[in-house]
Motif scaffolding. Structure first.
Motif: not given
Length: 276
Positions: A130, A141, A151, A153, A161-163, A165, A174, A180, A199
């Motif tokens: 990201v 992103w 979003e 993170f 590590t996850w996004v 949205y 996710k 990132v 987060c």
């Protein structure tokens, strides 16, 4: 050290110019790299995920170079790869021209990418990372369908590590990412003693619980006035830096400056193609 590259004239008068020299590190530091199969370079404004998971997922051993961006690039440690920037490759700006400019030519990204593509090297050029969009006050992103929302993170306990949205008004999805990259907005306050999972939002860093995700999304809301003010600030900073680069380059290379700029345009648009 850089004299070992064999050039009589090269520019090191500005710290960011060092980015152009990153692809030469395999050659310059070869004594330190003996016994290693791969080497690479990174930026310092990153939050890592589970890197090993991503590298094994793509079967990294098949590639001479992994990832296209200067914030993470990995090279196979062989003399042929470590000297590829010396090659006389049609359609590529000669590295001699790169070192004779006073500003960064993005050689650690678009420049060296072109060498690998045109020399038919095994190059994994997709992105698993990201990078935040530079001209928004949000951390964005994927979430451009909801302009008011950013979003989340999330750094999990296991190091991944996850996004997160939004996909609709009351639903979210996710995606796990390799890392990132904080291209802008690096001055985020880290609360003392915070533990995983946490987060990252525009308002700061908070403890994360998936059951509280919707409330955490509310922390990403940005009004139009803040967005426009941040965008104007970024554009002004970009213009100021561009003028400084032009004056520095003209002072260093005089009228050769215009030739260098013309040579850079096709390479820049090619780089945009990699970003699709």
């Amino acid at each position: 050290m850089f004299l070992n590259l064999g050039y009589n004239r090269f520019y090191l008068g500005h710290p960011y110019k060092l980015c152009d020299y990153k692809p030469t590190y395999g050659l310059l530091f070869q004594e330190y790299l003996k016994g290693y199969e791969y080497w690479g370079y990174i930026d310092c404004d990153l939050i890592w995920g589970n890197i090993s998971k991503f590298l094994h997922r793509i079967q990294y051993w098949k590639y001479d170079r992994i990832y296209r961006c200067g914030h993470l690039s990995i090279y196979r440690n062989t003399p042929e790869i470590n000297n590829i920037f010396y090659s006389d490759t049609e359609g590529c700006i000669p590295f001699k021209d790169i070192v004779e400019t006073s500003y960064s030519m993005n050689f650690d990204e678009c420049g060296i990418n072109e060498y690998f593509v045109r020399n038919n090297r095994n190059f994994y050029s997709k992105g698993d990372e990201v990078t935040f969009y530079a001209y928004t006050d949000q951390f964005k992103w994927k979430n451009f369908r909801n302009p008011e929302l950013g979003e989340l993170f999330v750094k999990e306990c296991d190091g991944s590590t996850w996004v997160y949205y939004m996909t609709s008004v009351d639903k979210f999805d996710k995606q796990e990412v390799c890392y990132v990259h904080f291209m802008t907005k690096k001055n985020i306050a880290i609360p003392p003693g915070i533990e995983r999972p946490y987060c990252i939002t525009r308002d700061g860093i908070f403890h994360f619980s998936e059951s509280d995700t919707m409330n955490l999304f509310r922390r990403t809301i940005s009004d139009k006035a803040s967005e426009m003010a941040f965008k104007r600030q970024q554009v002004r900073a970009f213009r100021r830096e561009s003028i400084k680069k032009m004056l520095r380059e003209f002072n260093y290379n005089r009228f050769k400056t215009f030739k260098v700029l013309l040579n850079r345009i096709p390479s820049y648009f090619k780089y945009l193609g990699y970003k699709k």
